[in-house]
Design a protein around this motif. Structure first.
Motif, PDB file in Angstrom:
ATOM      1  N   PRO A 226      47.632 -16.513  73.735  1.00 14.49           N
ATOM      2  CA  PRO A 226      46.878 -15.308  74.076  1.00 14.49           C
ATOM      3  C   PRO A 226      46.928 -15.012  75.457  1.00 14.49           C
ATOM      4  CG  PRO A 226      45.766 -17.138  73.320  1.00 14.49           C
ATOM      5  CD  PRO A 226      46.967 -17.715  73.317  1.00 14.49           C
ATOM      6  N   SER A 227      46.666 -13.610  75.862  1.00 18.78           N
ATOM      7  CA  SER A 227      46.631 -13.309  77.302  1.00 18.78           C
ATOM      8  C   SER A 227      45.925 -11.577  77.271  1.00 18.78           C
ATOM      9  CB  SER A 227      48.109 -13.051  77.974  1.00 18.78           C
ATOM     10  OG  SER A 227      49.051 -12.117  77.421  1.00 18.78           O
ATOM     11  N   PHE A 228      45.298 -11.683  78.322  1.00 22.32           N
ATOM     12  CA  PHE A 228      44.397 -10.262  78.461  1.00 22.32           C
ATOM     13  C   PHE A 228      45.084  -9.348  78.964  1.00 22.32           C
ATOM     14  CE2 PHE A 228      41.482  -8.262  81.350  1.00 22.32           C
ATOM     15  CZ  PHE A 228      40.773  -7.619  80.466  1.00 22.32           C
ATOM     16  N   LYS A 229      45.058  -7.940  78.412  1.00 23.03           N
ATOM     17  CA  LYS A 229      45.713  -6.914  78.723  1.00 23.03           C
ATOM     18  C   LYS A 229      44.521  -5.914  79.569  1.00 23.03           C
ATOM     19  CE  LYS A 229      48.758  -7.258  74.959  1.00 23.03           C
ATOM     20  NZ  LYS A 229      48.696  -6.893  73.421  1.00 23.03           N
ATOM     21  N   ALA A 230      44.808  -6.134  80.891  1.00 23.86           N
ATOM     22  CA  ALA A 230      43.720  -5.370  81.599  1.00 23.86           C
ATOM     23  C   ALA A 230      43.814  -3.819  81.358  1.00 23.86           C
ATOM     24  CB  ALA A 230      43.865  -5.620  83.015  1.00 23.86           C
ATOM     25  N   ASP A 231      44.906  -3.061  80.919  1.00 22.77           N
ATOM     26  CA  ASP A 231      44.854  -1.669  80.724  1.00 22.77           C
ATOM     27  C   ASP A 231      44.199  -1.329  79.514  1.00 22.77           C
ATOM     28  OD1 ASP A 231      46.628  -3.081  78.844  1.00 22.77           O
ATOM     29  OD2 ASP A 231      47.879  -1.342  78.866  1.00 22.77           O
ATOM     30  N   ASP A 232      44.066  -1.975  78.637  1.00 21.65           N
ATOM     31  CA  ASP A 232      43.074  -1.614  77.296  1.00 21.65           C
ATOM     32  C   ASP A 232      42.010  -2.658  77.200  1.00 21.65           C
ATOM     33  OD1 ASP A 232      44.451  -3.446  76.131  1.00 21.65           O
ATOM     34  OD2 ASP A 232      45.242  -2.270  74.801  1.00 21.65           O
ATOM     35  N   GLY A 233      41.804  -3.723  77.858  1.00 19.72           N
ATOM     36  CA  GLY A 233      40.699  -4.611  77.665  1.00 19.72           C
ATOM     37  C   GLY A 233      40.879  -5.563  76.401  1.00 19.72           C
ATOM     38  N   THR A 234      42.000  -5.828  76.040  1.00 16.54           N
ATOM     39  CA  THR A 234      42.156  -6.547  74.655  1.00 16.54           C
ATOM     40  C   THR A 234      42.989  -7.752  74.885  1.00 16.54           C
ATOM     41  OG1 THR A 234      44.189  -5.415  74.124  1.00 16.54           O
ATOM     42  CG2 THR A 234      42.022  -4.504  73.406  1.00 16.54           C
ATOM     43  N   VAL A 235      42.965  -8.747  73.886  1.00 17.28           N
ATOM     44  CA  VAL A 235      43.575  -9.810  73.744  1.00 17.28           C
ATOM     45  C   VAL A 235      44.107  -9.968  72.474  1.00 17.28           C
ATOM     46  CG1 VAL A 235      41.654 -11.201  73.218  1.00 17.28           C
ATOM     47  CG2 VAL A 235      43.702 -12.531  74.350  1.00 17.28           C
ATOM     48  N   GLU A 236      45.306 -10.387  72.216  1.00 11.14           N
ATOM     49  CA  GLU A 236      45.965 -10.813  70.813  1.00 11.14           C
ATOM     50  C   GLU A 236      45.786 -11.912  70.379  1.00 11.14           C
ATOM     51  OE1 GLU A 236      47.707  -8.221  68.756  1.00 11.14           O
ATOM     52  OE2 GLU A 236      47.170  -6.824  70.351  1.00 11.14           O
ATOM     53  N   LEU A 237      44.936 -12.269  69.233  1.00 12.29           N
ATOM     54  CA  LEU A 237      44.766 -13.664  68.920  1.00 12.29           C
ATOM     55  C   LEU A 237      45.385 -13.975  67.573  1.00 12.29           C
ATOM     56  CD1 LEU A 237      40.736 -13.555  69.792  1.00 12.29           C
ATOM     57  CD2 LEU A 237      42.611 -14.525  71.046  1.00 12.29           C
ATOM     58  N   GLN A 238      45.682 -15.226  67.495  1.00 13.25           N
ATOM     59  CA  GLN A 238      46.244 -15.855  66.160  1.00 13.25           C
ATOM     60  C   GLN A 238      45.713 -17.115  65.976  1.00 13.25           C
ATOM     61  OE1 GLN A 238      50.193 -15.556  64.580  1.00 13.25           O
ATOM     62  NE2 GLN A 238      49.957 -17.053  63.487  1.00 13.25           N
ATOM     63  N   PHE A 239      45.155 -17.393  65.070  1.00  9.74           N
ATOM     64  CA  PHE A 239      44.484 -18.775  64.603  1.00  9.74           C
ATOM     65  C   PHE A 239      45.222 -19.127  63.460  1.00  9.74           C
ATOM     66  CE2 PHE A 239      40.752 -15.980  66.314  1.00  9.74           C
ATOM     67  CZ  PHE A 239      40.358 -17.245  67.206  1.00  9.74           C
ATOM     68  N   ASP A 240      45.800 -20.403  63.540  1.00  8.63           N
ATOM     69  CA  ASP A 240      46.379 -21.234  62.430  1.00  8.63           C
ATOM     70  C   ASP A 240      45.227 -21.992  61.981  1.00  8.63           C
ATOM     71  OD1 ASP A 240      48.522 -19.617  62.662  1.00  8.63           O
ATOM     72  OD2 ASP A 240      49.765 -21.350  63.059  1.00  8.63           O
ATOM     73  N   GLY A 241      45.222 -22.392  60.791  1.00 10.96           N
ATOM     74  CA  GLY A 241      44.263 -23.499  60.426  1.00 10.96           C
ATOM     75  C   GLY A 241      44.825 -24.306  59.209  1.00 10.96           C
ATOM     76  N   ILE A 242      44.072 -25.207  58.440  1.00 10.92           N
ATOM     77  CA  ILE A 242      44.248 -26.173  57.732  1.00 10.92           C
ATOM     78  C   ILE A 242      44.136 -25.598  56.380  1.00 10.92           C
ATOM     79  CG2 ILE A 242      43.791 -28.425  56.511  1.00 10.92           C
ATOM     80  CD1 ILE A 242      42.675 -29.335  59.355  1.00 10.92           C
ATOM     81  N   LYS A 243      43.320 -24.743  55.943  1.00  6.84           N
ATOM     82  CA  LYS A 243      43.110 -24.106  54.571  1.00  6.84           C
ATOM     83  C   LYS A 243      42.575 -22.533  54.665  1.00  6.84           C
ATOM     84  CE  LYS A 243      42.379 -24.472  50.145  1.00  6.84           C
ATOM     85  NZ  LYS A 243      43.452 -23.835  49.245  1.00  6.84           N
ATOM     86  N   GLY A 244      43.164 -21.823  54.015  1.00  2.53           N
ATOM     87  CA  GLY A 244      42.884 -20.574  53.976  1.00  2.53           C
ATOM     88  C   GLY A 244      42.248 -20.107  52.666  1.00  2.53           C
ATOM     89  N   SER A 245      41.309 -19.351  52.423  1.00  2.25           N
ATOM     90  CA  SER A 245      41.189 -19.092  51.151  1.00  2.25           C
ATOM     91  C   SER A 245      40.209 -17.538  50.993  1.00  2.25           C
ATOM     92  CB  SER A 245      40.090 -20.126  50.566  1.00  2.25           C
ATOM     93  OG  SER A 245      38.654 -20.160  51.407  1.00  2.25           O
ATOM     94  N   TRP A 246      40.710 -17.015  49.998  1.00  2.10           N
ATOM     95  CA  TRP A 246      39.941 -15.690  49.691  1.00  2.10           C
ATOM     96  C   TRP A 246      38.877 -15.923  48.747  1.00  2.10           C
ATOM     97  CZ3 TRP A 246      41.298 -11.198  52.023  1.00  2.10           C
ATOM     98  CH2 TRP A 246      42.682 -11.165  52.480  1.00  2.10           C
ATOM     99  N   GLN A 247      37.825 -15.180  49.336  1.00  4.44           N
ATOM    100  CA  GLN A 247      36.276 -15.382  48.667  1.00  4.44           C
ATOM    101  C   GLN A 247      36.217 -14.311  47.684  1.00  4.44           C
ATOM    102  OE1 GLN A 247      34.396 -18.336  49.456  1.00  4.44           O
ATOM    103  NE2 GLN A 247      36.526 -18.682  50.522  1.00  4.44           N
TER     104      GLN A 247
END
Length: 115
Positions: free
Chosen positions: A94-115
């Motif tokens: 992930p890196s900061f983009k100064a032109d629009d003030g955003t950062v792309e994030l991806q979280f991986d994990g152990i367990k994902g569940s739909w509630q």
């Protein structure tokens, strides 16, 4: 009668709400299937994840996200669905983009569940 299926998405990481632009992405399945021959397929496990574009404001929890190894990411979609990612950690670069003030994030994990 119309049905609301898209709109503002809310994301919390260990209870801290992030400000995101657009929406978020989460997988519907925890496996990838590939047809080998009609009627025969193979499966491989996929890591559960959540992807988003966040605004990096003055209150953005950089240290918490960068150092987190066992976080809970809760994503509330406008259609009423909720995806919870347990044992989450940041991946990629992930890196900061100064032109629009955003950062792309991806979280991986152990367990994902739909509630």
């Amino acid at each position: 009668m119309g049905q609301l299926v898209a709109g503002t998405t809310y994301v919390k990481v260990d209870g801290v709400q992030l400000t995101i632009t657009g929406g978020a992405e989460a997988p519907l399945m925890d496996v990838k299937r590939e047809t080998i021959f009609p009627g025969y397929y193979k499966e491989e496990e996929l890591a559960p994840y959540v992807k988003m574009t966040a605004i990096l404001g003055s209150d953005f929890p950089i240290k918490t996200l960068v150092n987190g190894r066992d976080m809970t990411v809760t994503t509330e979609f406008k259609n009423g669905r909720v995806y919870v990612l347990a044992g989450a950690y940041l991946v990629d670069e992930p890196s900061f983009k100064a032109d629009d003030g955003t950062v792309e994030l991806q979280f991986d994990g152990i367990k994902g569940s739909w509630q």
